[in-house]
Design a protein around this motif. Structure first.
Motif, short mmCIF file in Angstrom:
data_model
loop_
_atom_site.label_atom_id
_atom_site.label_comp_id
_atom_site.label_asym_id
_atom_site.label_seq_id
_atom_site.Cartn_x
_atom_site.Cartn_y
_atom_site.Cartn_z
N ARG A 1 0.83 -1.20 0.00
CA ARG A 1 0.00 0.00 0.00
C ARG A 1 0.87 1.25 0.00
N LYS A 2 1.94 1.22 0.79
CA LYS A 2 2.88 2.35 0.82
C LYS A 2 3.53 2.53 -0.55
N ALA A 3 3.93 1.43 -1.18
CA ALA A 3 4.54 1.50 -2.50
C ALA A 3 3.59 2.12 -3.52
N ALA A 4 2.32 1.71 -3.45
CA ALA A 4 1.34 2.25 -4.39
C ALA A 4 1.11 3.73 -4.15
N ALA A 5 1.02 4.13 -2.90
CA ALA A 5 0.76 5.53 -2.59
C ALA A 5 1.89 6.43 -3.08
N ALA A 6 3.13 5.94 -2.99
CA ALA A 6 4.30 6.73 -3.40
C ALA A 6 4.71 6.45 -4.84
N ARG A 7 3.98 5.56 -5.53
CA ARG A 7 4.31 5.18 -6.91
C ARG A 7 5.78 4.77 -7.01
N GLU A 8 6.12 3.85 -6.14
CA GLU A 8 7.52 3.42 -6.06
C GLU A 8 7.93 2.55 -7.24
N ARG A 9 9.23 2.39 -7.33
CA ARG A 9 9.85 1.51 -8.33
C ARG A 9 10.02 0.14 -7.67
N VAL A 10 9.41 -0.91 -8.23
CA VAL A 10 9.32 -2.21 -7.57
C VAL A 10 9.86 -3.30 -8.50
N LEU A 11 10.67 -4.17 -7.93
CA LEU A 11 11.22 -5.31 -8.64
C LEU A 11 10.63 -6.59 -8.08
N PHE A 12 10.22 -7.48 -8.96
CA PHE A 12 9.71 -8.79 -8.57
C PHE A 12 10.65 -9.87 -9.07
N ALA A 13 10.86 -10.91 -8.23
CA ALA A 13 11.77 -11.99 -8.60
C ALA A 13 11.37 -13.25 -7.84
N CYS B 1 2.70 2.31 -10.01
CA CYS B 1 4.10 2.00 -9.70
C CYS B 1 4.88 1.72 -10.98
N ASP B 2 6.17 1.90 -10.90
CA ASP B 2 7.10 1.56 -11.97
C ASP B 2 7.64 0.17 -11.69
N VAL B 3 7.16 -0.84 -12.40
CA VAL B 3 7.66 -2.19 -12.25
C VAL B 3 8.97 -2.30 -13.03
N VAL B 4 10.04 -2.67 -12.33
CA VAL B 4 11.38 -2.65 -12.91
C VAL B 4 11.47 -3.62 -14.09
N ARG B 5 12.02 -3.12 -15.17
CA ARG B 5 12.36 -3.94 -16.33
C ARG B 5 13.87 -4.17 -16.28
N ILE B 6 14.28 -5.41 -16.10
CA ILE B 6 15.71 -5.68 -15.89
C ILE B 6 16.47 -5.55 -17.21
N ASP C 1 23.48 -5.13 -9.97
CA ASP C 1 24.68 -4.62 -10.63
C ASP C 1 24.37 -4.19 -12.06
N GLY C 2 23.50 -4.93 -12.72
CA GLY C 2 23.13 -4.58 -14.09
C GLY C 2 22.39 -3.26 -14.18
N LEU C 3 21.53 -3.00 -13.22
CA LEU C 3 20.83 -1.72 -13.19
C LEU C 3 21.82 -0.57 -13.00
N ARG C 4 22.77 -0.75 -12.12
CA ARG C 4 23.79 0.29 -11.92
C ARG C 4 24.61 0.50 -13.19
N ALA C 5 24.93 -0.59 -13.88
CA ALA C 5 25.77 -0.50 -15.07
C ALA C 5 25.11 0.31 -16.18
N VAL C 6 23.78 0.25 -16.27
CA VAL C 6 23.07 1.02 -17.31
C VAL C 6 22.49 2.31 -16.73
N GLU C 7 22.95 2.66 -15.52
CA GLU C 7 22.58 3.92 -14.86
C GLU C 7 21.07 4.07 -14.66
N GLN C 8 20.44 2.93 -14.32
CA GLN C 8 19.05 2.95 -13.89
C GLN C 8 19.00 2.94 -12.37
N PRO C 9 18.02 3.61 -11.78
CA PRO C 9 17.93 3.59 -10.32
C PRO C 9 17.60 2.21 -9.79
N LEU C 10 18.09 1.92 -8.60
CA LEU C 10 17.73 0.67 -7.95
C LEU C 10 16.27 0.71 -7.52
#
Length: 259
Positions: A99-111, A134-139, A179-188
């Protein structure tokens, strides 16, 4: 899928053996607790436990409190349990974080390290959070770990080798993603929703993490007890039919205000 009441969900969890008298035998649970206490990193699920958990009886005490296994150290074989009330309590805590993630429209990774059972749980949760903004992370593409590939299927990062999605406890696929997200300068991610080493390593690296764990995987419960993970939901993580998890997912999303 209608949203079940708490009582209806508890009944369903017991009937399908997601909780209650689960299939994981007691001797297997105790063997895993002992291996964690003996420093076998396969059972640390990406966490760094140092020398804080060298007594398997301390591990058993955490598992009795947070998962609902039998707290009698003399019970060495036969059946073991997951308390369904603890499962639903943890789902409520996870729902609050979603609920907190949705309210803040957070960036979320599922695995998931359990694609044969939990892929749909994660995928439906990802779809609900995306619908909430929310922004669902695209790896990134081309990620490798453990002599295989880290890929994304239905919005969920998984480990693939030999054209097959693998069951894995390893933290290395999560390392590859972060590490891959950092390498392409995407936020964690602001939040990781996962299981096994995916969840443990995310929390260890300082990312908010919530996850699911079976009664023979004590590390994530210890991670929650120490504050490295925010929530660990106890359940049998591979029951007979993946559709048995659908009422659990509906309850979670309903409690999070995402349905």
């Amino acid at each position: 899928m209608p949203i079940p009441s708490r009582a209806a969900l508890v009944e369903h969890l017991v009937r399908t053996r997601i909780a209650g008298d689960v299939a994981t035998p007691r001797d297997n649970n105790l063997a895993h607790y002992r291996k964690l206490a003996n420093g076998d990193r396969h059972y640390w699920l990406g966490l760094e436990l140092g020398d804080r958990w060298t007594d398997e009886q301390d591990v058993l005490a955490v598992m009795a409190e947070r998962c609902g296994v039998d707290d009698d150290p003399g019970h060495r074989a036969g059946q073991d349990t997951i308390d369904p009330e603890l499962t639903v309590d943890a789902l409520d805590r996870m729902a609050a974080r979603l609920r907190k993630a949705a309210a803040a429209r957070e960036r979320v990774l599922f695995a998931t390290g359990h694609p044969g059972a939990l892929l749909d749980v994660h995928s439906r949760t990802a779809a609900a959070l995306r619908a909430a903004g929310c922004d669902v992370v695209r790896i990134p593409g081309g990620l490798t770990a453990d002599e295989g590939y880290v890929v994304q299927f239905a919005d969920v990062a998984v480990f693939e080798r030999g054209a097959t999605l693998w069951h894995t406890h390893s933290p290395e696929p999560m390392n590859a993603v972060l590490d891959g997200l950092r390498a392409v300068e995407q936020p964690l991610p602001d939040l990781v929703v996962a299981d096994h080493g995916w969840a443990g390593r995310a929390g260890q690296r300082g990312v908010d993490a919530v996850g699911y764990a079976d009664c023979n995987d004590p590390a994530l419960f210890i991670g929650e007890a120490e504050g490295t993970l925010q929530v660990t939901v106890p359940l049998d993580d591979h029951v007979l039919d993946p559709r048995f998890y659908e009422p659990l997912t509906a309850y979670l999303l309903g409690a999070a205000g995402l349905l």
